[in-house]
Design a protein around this motif. Sequence first.
Motif, PDB file in Angstrom:
ATOM      1  N   ASN A 158      15.088  97.096 -93.625  1.00  0.00           N
ATOM      2  CA  ASN A 158      14.167  97.695 -94.569  1.00  0.00           C
ATOM      3  C   ASN A 158      13.472  98.925 -93.955  1.00  0.00           C
ATOM      4  O   ASN A 158      13.334  99.028 -92.729  1.00  0.00           O
ATOM      5  CB  ASN A 158      13.146  96.614 -94.947  1.00  0.00           C
TER       6      ASN A 158
ATOM      7  N   ASN B 126      17.551 100.224 -95.768  1.00  0.00           N
ATOM      8  CA  ASN B 126      17.450  99.774 -97.149  1.00  0.00           C
ATOM      9  C   ASN B 126      16.167 100.327 -97.760  1.00  0.00           C
ATOM     10  O   ASN B 126      15.077  99.846 -97.491  1.00  0.00           O
ATOM     11  CB  ASN B 126      17.462  98.241 -97.173  1.00  0.00           C
TER      12      ASN B 126
ATOM     13  N   SER C 137      13.066  97.708-105.049  1.00  0.00           N
ATOM     14  CA  SER C 137      13.027  97.499-106.496  1.00  0.00           C
ATOM     15  C   SER C 137      12.546  96.125-106.909  1.00  0.00           C
ATOM     16  O   SER C 137      12.560  95.801-108.085  1.00  0.00           O
ATOM     17  CB  SER C 137      14.390  97.813-107.110  1.00  0.00           C
TER      18      SER C 137
ATOM     19  N   GLY D  56      12.111  91.264 -97.280  1.00  0.00           N
ATOM     20  CA  GLY D  56      11.999  90.120 -98.188  1.00  0.00           C
ATOM     21  C   GLY D  56      12.216  88.788 -97.499  1.00  0.00           C
ATOM     22  O   GLY D  56      11.438  87.856 -97.645  1.00  0.00           O
TER      23      GLY D  56
ATOM     24  N   THR E  99      10.551  97.947 -91.773  1.00  0.00           N
ATOM     25  CA  THR E  99      11.007  97.327 -90.526  1.00  0.00           C
ATOM     26  C   THR E  99      11.379  98.394 -89.500  1.00  0.00           C
ATOM     27  O   THR E  99      10.979  98.328 -88.330  1.00  0.00           O
ATOM     28  CB  THR E  99      12.245  96.442 -90.789  1.00  0.00           C
TER      29      THR E  99
ATOM     30  N   ASP F 102      15.867 100.669-101.127  1.00  0.00           N
ATOM     31  CA  ASP F 102      16.137 100.453-102.549  1.00  0.00           C
ATOM     32  C   ASP F 102      14.912  99.938-103.296  1.00  0.00           C
ATOM     33  O   ASP F 102      14.922  99.843-104.518  1.00  0.00           O
ATOM     34  CB  ASP F 102      17.300  99.482-102.727  1.00  0.00           C
TER      35      ASP F 102
ATOM     36  N   LYS G  27      18.704  89.556 -85.451  1.00  0.00           N
ATOM     37  CA  LYS G  27      19.738  90.245 -86.245  1.00  0.00           C
ATOM     38  C   LYS G  27      20.465  91.272 -85.372  1.00  0.00           C
ATOM     39  O   LYS G  27      21.694  91.312 -85.351  1.00  0.00           O
ATOM     40  CB  LYS G  27      19.095  90.937 -87.441  1.00  0.00           C
TER      41      LYS G  27
ATOM     42  N   GLU H 263      20.172  94.116-102.412  1.00  0.00           N
ATOM     43  CA  GLU H 263      20.713  92.986-101.653  1.00  0.00           C
ATOM     44  C   GLU H 263      21.724  93.566-100.671  1.00  0.00           C
ATOM     45  O   GLU H 263      22.595  94.344-101.064  1.00  0.00           O
ATOM     46  CB  GLU H 263      21.363  91.980-102.605  1.00  0.00           C
TER      47      GLU H 263
ATOM     48  N   ILE I 259      20.155  94.847-107.793  1.00  0.00           N
ATOM     49  CA  ILE I 259      21.039  94.149-106.871  1.00  0.00           C
ATOM     50  C   ILE I 259      21.534  95.071-105.753  1.00  0.00           C
ATOM     51  O   ILE I 259      22.013  94.615-104.717  1.00  0.00           O
ATOM     52  CB  ILE I 259      22.216  93.492-107.631  1.00  0.00           C
TER      53      ILE I 259
ATOM     54  N   ALA J 131      21.179  85.694-102.839  1.00  0.00           N
ATOM     55  CA  ALA J 131      19.849  85.130-103.010  1.00  0.00           C
ATOM     56  C   ALA J 131      19.197  85.536-104.324  1.00  0.00           C
ATOM     57  O   ALA J 131      18.096  85.085-104.634  1.00  0.00           O
ATOM     58  CB  ALA J 131      18.960  85.546-101.837  1.00  0.00           C
ATOM     59  N   PHE J 132      19.870  86.350-105.117  1.00  0.00           N
ATOM     60  CA  PHE J 132      19.359  86.631-106.458  1.00  0.00           C
ATOM     61  C   PHE J 132      19.270  85.328-107.249  1.00  0.00           C
ATOM     62  O   PHE J 132      18.414  85.185-108.123  1.00  0.00           O
ATOM     63  CB  PHE J 132      20.289  87.612-107.175  1.00  0.00           C
TER      64      PHE J 132
HETATM   65  C1  LIG Z   1      18.280  90.451-105.028  1.00  0.00           C
HETATM   66  C2  LIG Z   1      17.798  91.039-103.750  1.00  0.00           C
HETATM   67  C3  LIG Z   1      17.229  92.301-103.753  1.00  0.00           C
HETATM   68  C4  LIG Z   1      16.789  92.858-102.560  1.00  0.00           C
HETATM   69  N1  LIG Z   1      16.218  94.086-102.600  1.00  0.00           N
HETATM   70  C5  LIG Z   1      15.790  94.633-101.436  1.00  0.00           C
HETATM   71  C6  LIG Z   1      15.167  95.915-101.432  1.00  0.00           C
HETATM   72  O1  LIG Z   1      15.004  96.536-102.470  1.00  0.00           O
HETATM   73  N2  LIG Z   1      14.765  96.420-100.241  1.00  0.00           N
HETATM   74  C7  LIG Z   1      14.951  95.740 -99.065  1.00  0.00           C
HETATM   75  O2  LIG Z   1      14.584  96.244 -98.036  1.00  0.00           O
HETATM   76  N3  LIG Z   1      15.522  94.535 -99.050  1.00  0.00           N
HETATM   77  C8  LIG Z   1      15.940  93.953-100.196  1.00  0.00           C
HETATM   78  N4  LIG Z   1      16.541  92.737-100.159  1.00  0.00           N
HETATM   79  C9  LIG Z   1      16.729  92.090 -98.864  1.00  0.00           C
HETATM   80  C10 LIG Z   1      17.993  92.596 -98.213  1.00  0.00           C
HETATM   81  O3  LIG Z   1      19.098  91.814 -98.627  1.00  0.00           O
HETATM   82  C11 LIG Z   1      17.963  92.480 -96.705  1.00  0.00           C
HETATM   83  O4  LIG Z   1      17.658  91.182 -96.366  1.00  0.00           O
HETATM   84  C12 LIG Z   1      16.952  93.388 -96.082  1.00  0.00           C
HETATM   85  O5  LIG Z   1      17.166  94.708 -96.453  1.00  0.00           O
HETATM   86  C13 LIG Z   1      17.037  93.252 -94.601  1.00  0.00           C
HETATM   87  O6  LIG Z   1      16.062  94.056 -94.002  1.00  0.00           O
HETATM   88  P1  LIG Z   1      14.946  93.444 -93.071  1.00  0.00           P
HETATM   89  O7  LIG Z   1      15.602  92.448 -92.184  1.00  0.00           O
HETATM   90  O8  LIG Z   1      14.451  94.627 -92.374  1.00  0.00           O
HETATM   91  O9  LIG Z   1      13.961  92.818 -93.994  1.00  0.00           O
HETATM   92  C14 LIG Z   1      16.954  92.161-101.355  1.00  0.00           C
HETATM   93  C15 LIG Z   1      17.521  90.900-101.370  1.00  0.00           C
HETATM   94  C16 LIG Z   1      17.951  90.340-102.549  1.00  0.00           C
HETATM   95  C17 LIG Z   1      18.559  88.997-102.534  1.00  0.00           C
END
Ligand SMILES: Cc1cc2nc3c(=O)[nH]c(=O)nc-3n(C[C@H](O)[C@H](O)[C@H](O)COP(=O)(O)O)c2cc1C
Lengths: 466, 550
Positions: free
Chosen positions: A219, A90, A94, A65, A222, A92, A73, A182, A179, A420-421
């Motif tokens: 993610n 991650n 959603s 995202g 990623t 999730d 990182k 996040e 959430i 960041a929500f």
């Molecule tokens: C409200 C919210 C929901 C998120 N949901 C997801 C999600 O479902 N899957 C995800 O990979 N990252 C989600 N993120 C981003 C994660 O916080 C995080 O930045 C990410 O998993 C980092 O992985 P990346 O650097 O590989 O993108 C979300 C962020 C926020 C603010």
Amino acid sequence: MPAPRIPHPREKRIVFANIDREGYTPDIACYLRNGGYEDLKKAVKMAPAEIVAEVKTSSLRGRGGAGFPCGVKWGFIRPGETKPIYLICNADESEPGTFKDRYIIHQDPHQLMEGMIISAFALNVHLAYLYIRGEFPQGAQILEQAIAEAKEKGFLGKNILGTGFDLEIYVHRGAGAYICGEETGLIESLEGKRAYPRIKPPYFPAVLGLYQCPTIVNNVETLCHVKHIVRMGGAEYAKIGKPNNTGTRIVGVSGDVVKPGYFEIEVGSMTLGELINDLCGGLKPGRTLKAIIPGGSSAKVFRAGEKFKIKSKAADGSMVETEIGVLDIPLDFDTMAACGSMAGSGGVIVMDDTRDMVEALNNLNHFYAHESCGQCTPCREGSLWMQKITDRLLAGGGVESDPGLLESVSNNIAGKTICAFGEACSWPTMSFVAKFPEEFAARAKKQVPPPTPPEFLSETLIGAGH
Amino acid sequence: MSTEATTPKPVELVNVQIDGVWYQFPKGTKVIEACSQAGKFIPRYCYHPRLSTPGNCRMCMVELGMPKMGPDRKPELGPDGKPIHNWIPRPQISCAQEVSEGLGVRTDSKMVQDARKGVLEFLLINHPLDCPICDQAGECRLQEFSYDFGPAKTRFLEHKVKKPKRIQIGPRITLDDERCILCSRCVRFMREVAKDDVIGIVNRGSYSTITCHPNKTLDSNYSLNTVDICPVGALTSTDFRFKMRVWFLKETKSFCTSCATGCNTVIGARENLMYRQTPRENNDVNESWMCDYGRLNFHYLNSPDRLLAPVAKGVNEPDWTAALTATASALKSLPPSEVALIASGKMTNEELFLAAGLTQALGIMLHDIVPHTDAGDDILLSTDRNPNTAGAKLLGLCDANAGSKLPAIADGIRGGTIKGLVILGEDATALGLAESELRKLEVLVTTAMLPNLTTASAGYVLPGSGFAEKRGSMVNKSGRLQRLNRAIQAPGLARDDWEILTGLTEAITGTSLGLATIEDVFKAMSAATPALTGLSLSKIGDLGVQLPIA
Ligand SMILES: Cc1cc2nc3c(=O)[nH]c(=O)nc-3n(C[C@H](O)[C@H](O)[C@H](O)COP(=O)(O)O)c2cc1C
Ligand code: SF4
Ligand code: SF4
Ligand code: SF4
């Protein structure tokens, strides 16, 4: 299992190479037949720091995202760290409009395993978690099966491939809330608590993450890319796409197009218009484009016909400014941001002229009000307030001040919350109201009545008719 | 605490600019605290210095500026020779941020004012606004900050969220979830301080609701502290609820006398009635907390059964002089070897000092105090439920092993070798003596507040005062000398115990002790007690002083 889908010729399939392939199955035998775990064998012969360096060179940006550079990182982990380091995948997924990770999990789980094992090796991680959205029970089973298979073959567990490197991966089923995606909320959830995001500072996951130890959250997509970076080498990978916007990414198109679906494309290799018209078969007959949300439901909406001034480097190195329309925006991270929105999670939502933007916003507002974790004041109270205002607008109770109020409420949320929500829930309102003012004004015509007990006001307004 | 001789590390100071003025603060200071020290109070709800920092209320946002770095990686300096700032374009919470070298803080800029207004509006839209019937009114941070920083008008045209009201969440606490602003202070207190993680938040978003875990209740002995730290009227004390508007309460600094810890308190009283006591911060004693048992152990002061007038054999009038004279001659009629004195670890030092004087005046050799022990805990509550055992030892009323002489006294009474007993503020049946055995005593003198089996048997009953009704000092279990202040007057003819003891001693000796005030008593006591040398009641101050005793 859906009918096999032939990739569109303009796609470049790396991570999705095996998705929907005829005869491809999620078991390890199939994966090994297709050259699986060869990249891991290569990786364990490299020094961990070398792998991190390759990922840095690749300029890979997070696909979850925020688009944060993955190598940067990983670089936050201090050399010689004495605490245990954790890796969390991650899964999730959603964010409304996003559908990509689930296909990897369901159809090619060992690709993710291999990506995770390589990443763990690079980061000196011995315990990794796969946090999967609770609504993907089948996916969780498939991953558990994949873990068992990988262990049996010596790709996971103790003394991986005879290198002395140990790694365990556990699947953790999510707690059924947006959430939980996040990263700090996810970490809390993994620790067995409510997914209340943590404040940064001090809880930057790479410093104080899971169990207060350095933690890398990435993610699904990623982590899969890491495997291919090891295969190709960072420099080679970086040739795909554009500088700072490298590689491929999966975009999921939903909404009012003829052929919605997912596509793996070279980053920046095509415009929004080409994606919609060439890959998705364009809009339905007789319809015209109204709006596009380009990067998951939190991304700010584009209005058809909008123009943007984009600065770019000319051949002689000077900066030139060009004007482009919505459909001309290339699908990359930086241009999307320069146009005031974001590439986000790659979920492109297309809306045609049959869509009512107040209704569409109301739909999103319901989602965010429902999903706000409720921890911090502006998001907790503001998300439901915005929903209630749009509820009232739809029910015929709009007053003249409502569009201004929506704007003000969204501004009082963004930038003032724990996670960041806050932006995610306020950007839709901010952008919908700003870009479709006439639709909101048309529903907000009543005068604000004199003060009455607030308990009765919304009914009075709705009941009074137009 | 470590007794090792450690050389204190020099505290590193950093320069911080707050609203244009430069200050120095020790490294590690939270910005919110630094601002307070600089006289710029930052409103807050969730932040509590003794609890973890979730940063959830967003009330303490300020503008932060980092020193602007030049190409040489050194801060760029302005005309005043001080760093120039790069101001972060979004407000930041000040509760989680520590000061750093060159940091800039703006506590009252437009950005900050708008952020506060926004947060307060959000907090108020779903709040029931039932302030007129809310117990917290007058000490409610939501009222106060709304008045100071909030918007003047509502823009909310919707239905408010409905939540449970009047929930008896524990035996002593009533919860109104609609008033709750979800700061999570109560949850963190129970988890981190009371170590009884029974409350939490259910549901999400604006529907989030504080509740007790299933099949649990908020019944910890520390539960009422959540009422103190709840910034609004969500958690209220069932005991105090609807008894009195807080602005009518006269506040008196005191301490709890229900155990040897001596938690510092504020007593709230009106028209000679005590309504509540709440903990008062003292880092050397109770931090910011007290236990429920101690807090609620005051209602006996308001009891209708209080003893209101002295009673003495042969005296038919409620007359102190006559009663004391009669008591004195009764005591003098017995040889000193046949009289014992039992004092109380609940008496003040001044009273104990005078009690020791009384033993000397009568030549009594056998004296002690009555130990009271019960289960303690690792938080505050001491197993020693006497607040002043240390004082009794210091002033010689008992030896190191308090209560060791009580069996001998009881045996003496049973065997008839002891014919006179002076028992101060205790019930002799606690020694295992039956009422019939007490009645064998020729002279039984007691001071008391409430009737008990001893007063029923005693020929001489001298009504005394409770901890909120008198002045004086006590020594807690750590050797800290603390001071009681008078919040209310004793009822009827009941007297301050030091006056009773002075009067009785004077009646026995026939000479004046020259003690006109409690200050005089303290002076005499400190002259006679090396550990108290140089001290006076006023020198004890609000936070007490550590005595040079173990
Ligand atoms: C409200 C919210 C929901 C998120 N949901 C997801 C999600 O479902 N899957 C995800 O990979 N990252 C989600 N993120 C981003 C994660 O916080 C995080 O930045 C990410 O998993 C980092 O992985 P990346 O650097 O590989 O993108 C979300 C962020 C926020 C603010
Ligand atoms: S911004 Fe929303 S989701 Fe994030 S911590 Fe605050 S209330 Fe929870
Ligand atoms: S009940 Fe009070 S202390 Fe607990 S979260 Fe609500 S407002 Fe905060
Ligand atoms: S711990 Fe002891 S002194 Fe403190 S409030 Fe409880 S009983 Fe009173």
